[in-house]
Design a protein around this motif. Structure first.
Motif, PDB file in Angstrom:
ATOM      1  N   UNK A 103       2.044  -0.776  -8.295  1.00 51.29           N
ATOM      2  CA  UNK A 103       1.460  -1.107  -7.281  1.00 51.29           C
ATOM      3  C   UNK A 103       0.503  -2.312  -7.241  1.00 51.29           C
ATOM      4  N   UNK A 104      -0.185  -2.152  -8.347  1.00 52.37           N
ATOM      5  CA  UNK A 104      -0.977  -3.495  -8.721  1.00 52.37           C
ATOM      6  C   UNK A 104      -0.670  -4.452  -9.471  1.00 52.37           C
ATOM      7  N   UNK A 105       0.706  -4.471 -10.161  1.00 54.71           N
ATOM      8  CA  UNK A 105       1.356  -5.339 -10.816  1.00 54.71           C
ATOM      9  C   UNK A 105       1.320  -6.536 -10.228  1.00 54.71           C
ATOM     10  N   UNK A 106       1.099  -7.698 -10.920  1.00 57.58           N
ATOM     11  CA  UNK A 106       1.403  -9.123 -10.475  1.00 57.58           C
ATOM     12  C   UNK A 106       2.352  -9.800 -11.106  1.00 57.58           C
ATOM     13  N   UNK A 107       3.242  -8.912 -11.900  1.00 57.57           N
ATOM     14  CA  UNK A 107       4.313  -9.444 -12.568  1.00 57.57           C
ATOM     15  C   UNK A 107       5.532  -9.354 -12.012  1.00 57.57           C
ATOM     16  N   UNK A 108       5.541  -8.428 -10.845  1.00 57.70           N
ATOM     17  CA  UNK A 108       7.056  -8.126 -10.181  1.00 57.70           C
ATOM     18  C   UNK A 108       6.912  -8.771  -9.005  1.00 57.70           C
ATOM     19  N   UNK A 109       8.107  -8.785  -8.148  1.00 60.17           N
ATOM     20  CA  UNK A 109       8.192  -9.366  -6.823  1.00 60.17           C
ATOM     21  C   UNK A 109       7.199  -8.960  -5.784  1.00 60.17           C
ATOM     22  N   UNK A 110       6.718  -9.935  -5.002  1.00 61.11           N
ATOM     23  CA  UNK A 110       5.658  -9.681  -4.005  1.00 61.11           C
ATOM     24  C   UNK A 110       6.101  -8.428  -3.197  1.00 61.11           C
ATOM     25  N   UNK A 111       5.356  -7.354  -2.702  1.00 59.58           N
ATOM     26  CA  UNK A 111       5.621  -6.256  -1.910  1.00 59.58           C
ATOM     27  C   UNK A 111       5.096  -6.400  -0.611  1.00 59.58           C
ATOM     28  N   UNK A 112       5.949  -5.904   0.323  1.00 62.52           N
ATOM     29  CA  UNK A 112       5.439  -5.709   1.779  1.00 62.52           C
ATOM     30  C   UNK A 112       4.804  -4.386   1.781  1.00 62.52           C
ATOM     31  N   UNK A 113       3.553  -4.233   1.989  1.00 66.14           N
ATOM     32  CA  UNK A 113       2.830  -2.939   2.342  1.00 66.14           C
ATOM     33  C   UNK A 113       2.283  -2.666   3.769  1.00 66.14           C
ATOM     34  N   UNK A 114       2.579  -1.233   4.153  1.00 67.29           N
ATOM     35  CA  UNK A 114       2.237  -0.938   5.517  1.00 67.29           C
ATOM     36  C   UNK A 114       1.180   0.297   5.259  1.00 67.29           C
ATOM     37  N   UNK A 115       0.248   0.277   5.828  1.00 66.71           N
ATOM     38  CA  UNK A 115      -0.892   1.332   5.612  1.00 66.71           C
ATOM     39  C   UNK A 115      -1.413   1.737   6.717  1.00 66.71           C
ATOM     40  N   UNK A 116      -1.342   3.001   7.207  1.00 66.12           N
ATOM     41  CA  UNK A 116      -1.704   3.772   8.342  1.00 66.12           C
ATOM     42  C   UNK A 116      -3.168   4.199   8.274  1.00 66.12           C
ATOM     43  N   UNK A 117      -3.819   3.984   9.224  1.00 67.56           N
ATOM     44  CA  UNK A 117      -5.276   4.353   9.289  1.00 67.56           C
ATOM     45  C   UNK A 117      -6.129   4.073   7.883  1.00 67.56           C
TER      46      UNK A 117
END
Length: 257
Positions: A85-99
Motif C-alpha cells: 500500500x505504501x510502496x512507491x516502486x509499484x504502479x500507482x493505485x486508485x484507492x477508494x476510502x469510505x467514511x
C-alpha cells in the motif's frame, strides 16, 4: 471522564464530533505525554490512551494524537508490514476510502503512489457525498477499497457489498472491517428495533442495525469476493500488542476480486 466521553459520543452528531475533535486533539495529546504506549500511526507515545465506547466504555484505547482506535492501529500495521500500500516502486493505485478516519486522512492524501478518493453520505471530511448502495463510480474503478466499520450501519448490506464488488477492479483488494461477535455463528439483525437506547444495548451503538457473526465472511464470498480472514495480532508479540494497545483476536477481512 469516562461518563463524560460516553455522553458526548451519544449526544453530539458524528459530523460535529469530527469538527470538534480537531480542536480537542492537540490539547489531549499534550496532557497525556509519556512513554508507556505508542501510536504506530504517528510514532508518538503517551502515559495512557483515552477510554472510548458508545455503550460500554473500553479503557485505554483512543490515541490522543491521531484519535485512532485498536482497529485503526491494527490496520495501519497490516498495511505497512504486509502489503504494498505504501510502496512507491509499484504502479500507482486508485484507492477508494469510505467514511475516512481522521487518523488516516492526511497521511493517505500525502502518498504519491496512490490516487486517493474518499466518500461518505454524511462525513464533512469526505471528497464525494454518496450512498454506498448507489455509488456514482464506474464499474472496475478502484484497485483498493477501504470500507471499515460502515456496513453495520447499512440496512441493505447485501446491496452495499454488491456495489463494493462492482467498483473494485479485477485483481483488486479491499479491507472491510466490521464490529464482529465471533462467538455468534449467525449475524443478528432486527429492523423492528428503532429505539436508539435499545439499539445501543443490543447492537453496541445507537446507529448500528446488526451484530455480525462468523457468517460475515461467507456473505462476502456469496457476493463474489475471495476472502482472507487475517488474525494479524496472532503474528505480533505480546509486547507489541501491549505497546500499541491492540485487541487480540480481531479479524481483518481482506477481500479480492
Amino acid at each position: 471522564m469516562k461518563k463524560l466521553f460516553k455522553l458526548i459520543l451519544n449526544i453530539i452528531p458524528r459530523p460535529l464530533l469530527i469538527r470538534l475533535s480537531y480542536v480537542a486533539r492537540p490539547i489531549l495529546a499534550f496532557f497525556l505525554k509519556g512513554n508507556r504506549y505508542t501510536d504506530p500511526i504517528d510514532g508518538k507515545s503517551f502515559k495512557s490512551f483515552l477510554s472510548y465506547g458508545y455503550e460500554k466504555q473500553r479503557d485505554n484505547v483512543l490515541s490522543p494524537s491521531t484519535l485512532s482506535l485498536e482497529r485503526h492501529r491494527l490496520l495501519w500495521l497490516y498495511l505497512k508490514n504486509e502489503t504494498d500500500f505504501f510502496s512507491e516502486t509499484i504502479k500507482r493505485k486508485s484507492v477508494l476510502h469510505f467514511a475516512p478516519e481522521q487518523c488516516f486522512l492526511k497521511r493517505f492524501r500525502a502518498l504519491k503512489n496512490i490516487n486517493y478518493t474518499t466518500t461518505d453520505l454524511l462525513s464533512p471530511i469526505a471528497d464525494v457525498k454518496a450512498d454506498i448502495c448507489n455509488l456514482p463510480f464506474e464499474d472496475n474503478s478502484y484497485d483498493v477499497i477501504l470500507c471499515n466499520h460502515v456496513l453495520e450501519h447499512i440496512p441493505d448490506d447485501t446491496k452495499a457489498m454488491q456495489e463494493l464488488y462492482r467498483v473494485l477492479r479485477p485483481g483488486g483488494m479491499g479491507i472491510f472491517q466490521i464490529p464482529q461477535d465471533l462467538l455468534r455463528t449467525h449475524t443478528f439483525e432486527d429492523d423492528t428495533i428503532t429505539d436508539k437506547a435499545e439499539r445501543a444495548n443490543i447492537f453496541g451503538q445507537y446507529d448500528h442495525v446488526r451484530v455480525y457473526g462468523q457468517d460475515y465472511f461467507d456473505k462476502l464470498r456469496s457476493i463474489g469476493f475471495t476472502v482472507k480472514e487475517v488474525d494479524y495480532t496472532a503474528t505480533l508479540s505480546a509486547e507489541a500488542i501491549k505497546k500499541y494497545c491492540l485487541a487480540k483476536g480481531e479479524i481483518i477481512p481482506v477481500v479480492y476480486k
